[in-house]
Design an enzyme around this catalytic site. Structure first.
Site, PDB file in Angstrom:
ATOM      1  CB  SER A 377      -0.917   0.017   1.226  1.00 13.69           C
ATOM      2  OG  SER A 377      -0.271   0.633   2.337  1.00 13.69           O
ATOM      3  CG  ASP A 378       1.386   5.731  -1.739  1.00 15.67           C
ATOM      4  OD1 ASP A 378       2.375   5.980  -1.031  1.00 15.67           O
ATOM      5  OD2 ASP A 378       1.179   6.318  -2.814  1.00 15.67           O
ATOM      6  CB  THR A 379       2.940   6.487   3.051  1.00 17.68           C
ATOM      7  OG1 THR A 379       4.160   5.842   2.683  1.00 17.68           O
ATOM      8  CG2 THR A 379       3.042   6.954   4.493  1.00 17.68           C
ATOM      9  N   PRO A 381      -3.098   4.821   3.630  1.00 11.65           N
ATOM     10  CG  PRO A 381      -3.276   2.818   2.425  1.00 11.65           C
ATOM     11  CD  PRO A 381      -2.271   3.777   3.004  1.00 11.65           C
TER      12      PRO A 381
END
Length: 668
Positions: A377-379, A381
């Site tokens: 995941s991106d930072t 979510p």
């Protein structure tokens, strides 16, 4: 004949499997068996399968997984910022304090009540960075993002200190340390985008790399950067962006390879193969290709770090076009994929952030495209950008993201909520096991269980060395694009007095003067660099328009005219009328230059490069070869009417002042 060949292949395979790899260790004992050496990572005095480097990776990973507790597994599924001693990342105004960064650990827990990127209040405070020792020993963290910019010696020493700490734990599982790009000249070096100027070899920005149109040199860049990264213990890259810059207002355009799917696919392929090799090994840096399925087509160009930019849309029906570079990354073997925060608007998909979107991750990425690697995941979510799932609890968000297919969560160093998600029965432990197995596989393939340590003196000699920088310097020159030479000023071959000015910020927004006179140190026999326009025969005005950076966004409409982006166009137009003027524009977005269009007869484009590269092109030392990585809109009206998912080269006729692929050379 075939049987003999198969037998020979088997013998070779067994022989290779028996070849003793280099082992490095600090606290564990070495076990000897059949004249070979192995590390006793779990300190039980016997050779476990996961310690046996002769066995297949899957066998080793499954054995280690069977020995891990649920707490250890859950900690393993988080990747968070880790900070070196003296580092103040994410501490707001306190982060502006000047402290010496050292190779010691930062033992301070950083709990934040505000979004680390937007500075907006969070509903639930988050542990964004753990004190290092507590993070490893108690929270069982083994994946980290290093954002510090410090010396090679500090980086290498700190990396060894971290691996020694991990080695001394119950199972001796080593750490993987990731970073954002460290090898490019960039304007927006905000945390989470780029580390900016570092001791590493300095290459053009990503747009400039694309402007080169040199895939061989791109591969060489990636191979060089991989050596530098591995030398200091950075074995995972939070990069590169396969997103397409089809929405000219998007403030992350600078980190892309432009608007064209085929060009971006070719660039990503070379990048992945250069950093990783044809498969992950003990010299590889594992790539995290981002941001699936493409973060470019943002509504109004607003970014999904912010609530006002949470939607991606596809008014031109070109969703599949944006997926194309990610297919190339998969074919090249990228280790990880990172979904973006955005929620798809007006598509057949559920309107939830891509990290929560089962149709995007499981159905499209896993099943249709066949990606078998890690979903990272991106930072943030879960706690910062939960678009479309705002009404879910933290544990329910973890549940939905896990069911969608996420393997590792970025942004939090606190495993409490994820652990609670499992203990509540919202997800099964077998689902956790599937993700941990993928994460372990990457670590084994990188050779970290055998040799996680680096040689400090070797790193100091290798990183940023002259040979590497010479290759980078060639890339800089190949990245410069000549767009217009109507007055036939170029190349400068006669004795000429030149004033080279860099214009970075008009209107007094910075403490420094917006205009800076540059006098390159390289030798230009026909050029005398002067300090005032009165002395000059020719003036070179190098413009650095800027919106202020991604995280300066306040939700207002984004405009791309020079005067709206800190350039004094009145002064520039007056200068162009008074003196022969060469205008150089640094494009971090496709800036609209209509305000100076009538007065600009000589125009070059840069994408993060050096004064020497620009002057080499201007003087003819280097014949320009660069080509535009995106189209330049003819007006703000064209920008406002663009279809966000459609590249400029495919917009309606009349959209582009300069098109994708434009670029002149000097006739010989």
């Amino acid at each position: 004949m075939m049987k003999k060949f198969l037998l020979f292949s088997l013998i070779v395979s067994v022989a290779n499997a028996q070849k003793q790899p280099q082992l490095s260790h600090r606290s564990v004992k070495v076990l000897k068996e059949s004249g070979l050496e192995f590390k006793d990572l779990n300190k039980n005095g016997k050779l476990d399968k996961y310690e046996d480097w002769r066995l297949p990776v899957e066998v080793r990973a499954n054995d280690l997984l069977s020995q891990m507790t649920l707490d250890e597994k859950v900690g393993f599924m988080l990747i968070s910022t880790t900070r070196m001693a003296g580092e103040m990342t994410f501490q707001g105004n306190a982060g502006n304090e000047r402290r010496e960064i050292t190779s010691a650990f930062n033992e301070e827990d950083l709990v934040q009540g505000t979004n680390m990127f937007t500075r907006k209040p969070l509903a639930v405070p988050t542990l964004s960075a753990s004190g290092t020792t507590k993070g490893v020993n108690e929270r069982h963290l083994r994946h980290f993002i290093l954002r510090a910019n410090t010396s090679v010696k500090n980086l290498a020493e700190w990396s060894n200190n971290l691996q020694a700490l991990c080695e001394n734990t119950r199972l001796g599982i080593p750490a993987v340390v990731a970073s954002n790009p460290r090898n490019h000249i960039t304007v927006d070096a905000s945390v989470g985008l780029s580390v900016g100027a570092t001791p590493f070899s300095k290459w053009p920005g990503e747009l400039g790399m694309a402007a080169m149109r040199d895939f061989k040199l791109t591969r060489e860049f990636a191979q060089i950067a991989a050596q530098e990264w591995a030398a200091v213990g950075l074995r995972k890259g939070y990069m590169y962006m396969a997103d397409l810059a089809t929405e000219p207002r998007w403030n992350r355009t600078e980190g892309t390879f432009g608007e064209d799917a085929d060009l971006s696919a070719n660039m990503i392929r070379e990048i992945v193969l250069g950093f990783q090799g044809t498969k992950l090994g003990n010299q590889s840096v594992a790539m995290t290709t981002k941001h699936f399925p493409g973060g470019g087509p943002q509504v109004g160009g607003q970014d999904s770090h912010f609530e006002w930019g949470k939607f991606a849309h596809y008014p031109g029906g070109m969703f599949d076009y944006h997926v194309k570079p990610f297919k190339a990354a998969i074919e090249a073997g990228t280790s990880s994929m990172m979904p973006y925060y955005s929620a798809p608007q007006g598509k057949e998909f559920e309107e939830v952030g891509f990290s929560y979107n089962k149709a995007i991750i499981d159905d499209l990425l896993r099943k249709k495209l066949g990606f078998k690697g890690i979903i990272n995941s991106d930072t943030g979510p879960i706690d910062m950008m939960p678009w479309g799932v705002e009404n879910l609890s933290i544990t329910e968000r973890y549940q939905k993201a896990l069911n969608a297919g996420v393997d590792i969560f970025s942004g939090s160093a606190d495993p409490t909520f994820l652990l609670e998600t499992v203990k509540k029965g919202l997800v099964t432990e077998s689902r956790i096991d599937a993700s941990v197995a993928r994460l372990l596989k990457e670590k084994f393939e990188l050779g970290l269980f055998e040799n996680p340590y680096v040689e400090i003196e070797k790193a100091q000699k290798l990183v940023g060395n002259t040979e590497f920088q010479q290759k980078a310097d060639l890339a800089h020159r190949k990245s410069v694009v000549l767009l217009r030479n109507d007055a036939k000023l170029l190349p400068l071959t006669q004795k000429t007095k030149v004033l080279l000015e860099v214009i970075r910020d008009a209107g007094g927004r910075n403490a420094e003067s917006p205009t800076k006179v540059i006098k390159p140190t390289a030798s230009y026999p026909n050029v005398e660099f002067v300090s005032t326009k009165e002395e000059a025969d020719i003036v070179v005005e190098w413009l650095y328009p800027t919106t202020g950076g991604l995280f300066s966004s306040n939700g207002k409409p984004i405009e791309l005219s020079l005067s709206k982006n800190r350039i004094d166009v009145v002064r520039l137009n007056e200068l162009c009328k008074a003196k022969p003027t060469i205008v150089v524009v640094n494009f971090t977005n496709p800036w609209v230059i209509e305000e100076i269009e009538g007065n600009t007869k000589t125009l070059l484009a840069t994408f993060g490069t050096t004064p020497e590269a620009v002057m080499d092109v201007i003087t003819g030392k280097f014949n320009p070869t660069g080509k535009m990585p995106f189209a330049i809109p003819v007006s703000e009206k064209a920008v406002a009417e663009n279809k966000s998912d459609v590249p400029g080269s495919k917009e309606n006729a009349g959209y582009a002042l300069f098109n994708f692929g434009d670029g002149l050379s000097y006739k010989k």
